[in-house]
Design an enzyme around this catalytic site. Structure first.
Site: not given
Ligand code: VGL
Length: 179
Positions: A86, A46, A61, A48, A8, A127
């Site tokens: 993911k 990430d 985010h 979403h 990420d 993550c």
């Molecule tokens: C993450 C908080 C919320 C991460 C993702 O990539 O670690 N942290 N969503």
């Protein structure tokens, strides 16, 4: 055979992003420098949907297709062999790269002969933590690269606690200079 798992390194987790970690983008040059030492490089995003229960806990985010979800420009994307997505479901957090939905990460790594993984990226306390814990559970020798990770640190000490947990659950924590 060893793989680098880059977790990420996306705009929203870097300076100016929706869920910025302190100095998140600073992991990029470290990662760029070591990438050639690996047989395979996998990077997670990430990724979403617009609506997800995840946004009940976190600011919105890394929504699919947005600038915030793109890799940070300091990361050299030429080094990446495979991108995994993911957090694509709207019913869970999907923190771990092993929860990728565009491919089965364990099967993919094993098909490439990988037995050892090195985890880096963002965020140490979410993550990266989940990915490292899953890597151990999936049977990989697991290293976490301490100078190539950054934390959200909602509570002071979260990063240290995450590193301690990764070590306790079977990851070795190392510096990029030791690879
Ligand atoms: C993450 C908080 C919320 C991460 C993702 O990539 O670690 N942290 N969503």
């Amino acid at each position: 055979m060893k793989a680098l798992l880059i977790v990420d390194v996306q705009n929203d987790f870097c300076t100016g992003g929706a869920l910025a970690t302190q100095g998140g983008e600073e992991v990029a040059p470290v990662i760029n420098k070591i990438a050639h030492k690996f047989d395979l490089v996998v990077a997670s995003k990430d990724w979403h949907p617009e609506e997800t229960v995840h946004f009940d806990k976190w600011p919105r985010h890394c929504v699919q297709g947005t600038h915030g979800a793109e890799f940070h420009t300091d990361l050299n994307t030429d080094i990446i062999d495979q991108v995994v997505e993911k957090g694509t479901a709207n019913v869970d957090d999907g923190y771990s790269a092993f929860e990728a939905t565009n491919l089965n990460l364990t099967q993919y790594l094993k098909s490439k002969g990988i037995d050892t993984v090195y985890v880096c990226g963002i965020a140490t306390d979410y993550c990266v933590l989940s990915t490292a814990l899953d890597a151990v559970k999936e049977g990989f020798n697991t290293f976490v690269i301490k100078d190539a990770i950054r934390a959200v640190n909602l509570q002071q000490g979260d990063a240290d606690r995450a590193i301690q947990q990764m070590e306790q659950e079977g990851s070795a924590v190392i510096l990029s200079s030791e690879i």
